[in-house]
Motif scaffolding. Sequence first.
Motif, PDB file in Angstrom:
ATOM      1  N   ARG A   3     102.510  33.395 -79.831  1.00  0.00           N
ATOM      2  CA  ARG A   3     102.486  34.460 -78.815  1.00  0.00           C
ATOM      3  C   ARG A   3     101.141  35.155 -78.742  1.00  0.00           C
ATOM      4  O   ARG A   3     100.803  35.777 -77.744  1.00  0.00           O
ATOM      5  N   ARG A   4     100.412  35.097 -79.833  1.00  0.00           N
ATOM      6  CA  ARG A   4      99.082  35.733 -79.850  1.00  0.00           C
ATOM      7  C   ARG A   4      98.001  34.821 -79.303  1.00  0.00           C
ATOM      8  O   ARG A   4      96.821  35.149 -79.353  1.00  0.00           O
ATOM      9  N   GLY A   5      98.413  33.636 -78.834  1.00  0.00           N
ATOM     10  CA  GLY A   5      97.472  32.742 -78.178  1.00  0.00           C
ATOM     11  C   GLY A   5      96.786  31.734 -79.083  1.00  0.00           C
ATOM     12  O   GLY A   5      95.843  31.075 -78.656  1.00  0.00           O
ATOM     13  N   PHE A   6      97.240  31.610 -80.319  1.00  0.00           N
ATOM     14  CA  PHE A   6      96.636  30.635 -81.218  1.00  0.00           C
ATOM     15  C   PHE A   6      97.142  29.237 -80.876  1.00  0.00           C
ATOM     16  O   PHE A   6      98.304  29.052 -80.505  1.00  0.00           O
ATOM     17  N   THR A   7      96.263  28.272 -81.020  1.00  0.00           N
ATOM     18  CA  THR A   7      96.658  26.877 -80.784  1.00  0.00           C
ATOM     19  C   THR A   7      97.463  26.372 -81.976  1.00  0.00           C
ATOM     20  O   THR A   7      97.468  26.992 -83.040  1.00  0.00           O
ATOM     21  N   ALA A  50      99.949  35.471 -92.738  1.00  0.00           N
ATOM     22  CA  ALA A  50      99.373  34.508 -91.798  1.00  0.00           C
ATOM     23  C   ALA A  50      98.967  35.177 -90.490  1.00  0.00           C
ATOM     24  O   ALA A  50      98.094  34.684 -89.780  1.00  0.00           O
ATOM     25  N   THR A  51      99.568  36.322 -90.183  1.00  0.00           N
ATOM     26  CA  THR A  51      99.229  37.041 -88.949  1.00  0.00           C
ATOM     27  C   THR A  51      97.948  37.861 -89.087  1.00  0.00           C
ATOM     28  O   THR A  51      97.470  38.416 -88.107  1.00  0.00           O
ATOM     29  N   GLY A  52      97.429  37.981 -90.316  1.00  0.00           N
ATOM     30  CA  GLY A  52      96.168  38.685 -90.534  1.00  0.00           C
ATOM     31  C   GLY A  52      96.242  40.196 -90.502  1.00  0.00           C
ATOM     32  O   GLY A  52      95.318  40.849 -90.007  1.00  0.00           O
ATOM     33  N   PRO A  53      97.287  40.798 -91.056  1.00  0.00           N
ATOM     34  CA  PRO A  53      97.358  42.260 -91.017  1.00  0.00           C
ATOM     35  C   PRO A  53      96.341  42.897 -91.959  1.00  0.00           C
ATOM     36  O   PRO A  53      95.923  42.284 -92.933  1.00  0.00           O
ATOM     37  N   SER A  54      95.962  44.117 -91.662  1.00  0.00           N
ATOM     38  CA  SER A  54      95.085  44.841 -92.585  1.00  0.00           C
ATOM     39  C   SER A  54      95.918  45.700 -93.538  1.00  0.00           C
ATOM     40  O   SER A  54      95.448  46.088 -94.594  1.00  0.00           O
ATOM     41  N   ILE A  55      97.159  45.996 -93.143  1.00  0.00           N
ATOM     42  CA  ILE A  55      98.072  46.791 -93.963  1.00  0.00           C
ATOM     43  C   ILE A  55      99.425  46.098 -94.004  1.00  0.00           C
ATOM     44  O   ILE A  55      99.915  45.622 -92.982  1.00  0.00           O
ATOM     45  N   LEU A  56     100.012  46.042 -95.193  1.00  0.00           N
ATOM     46  CA  LEU A  56     101.363  45.509 -95.356  1.00  0.00           C
ATOM     47  C   LEU A  56     102.285  46.637 -95.777  1.00  0.00           C
ATOM     48  O   LEU A  56     101.894  47.488 -96.576  1.00  0.00           O
TER      49      LEU A  56
END
Length: 126
Positions: A3-7, A50-56
Amino acid sequence: LKRRGFTKAEIEAKVDGVLARFGAQTLADRRAHELSGGELQIAALCSVLATGPSILILDEPTNQLDLKNRALVEKIITGLPESAIVITHDLDLIAGFERVLLFHEGRLAADAPAADAITRYREIVL
């Protein structure tokens, strides 16, 4: 990630990278119902990372885990370069944290290094 446009190739690279980061490559080809509680926690952490968050934000991440998997989840959390907010009653897990917020009856009871906040928690509940 789709959904974020990644291939598809980018998604596979991100997933493979996160699994490799935690030595969890063996989980990639297994179904969720085949995983133990600890493996599920690790898979969940990997899926979020895998989504690359800066905070969990982790809510009771060691709840109902056996000692081995608890230790593995703790190692992952303490080794994260990302910032983490951990909601837990697991005092051993937070013992090394530099900052702990303790809430009691809806109010902030302490904002301190882990040792001080744990001492305050014990004063309140014991």
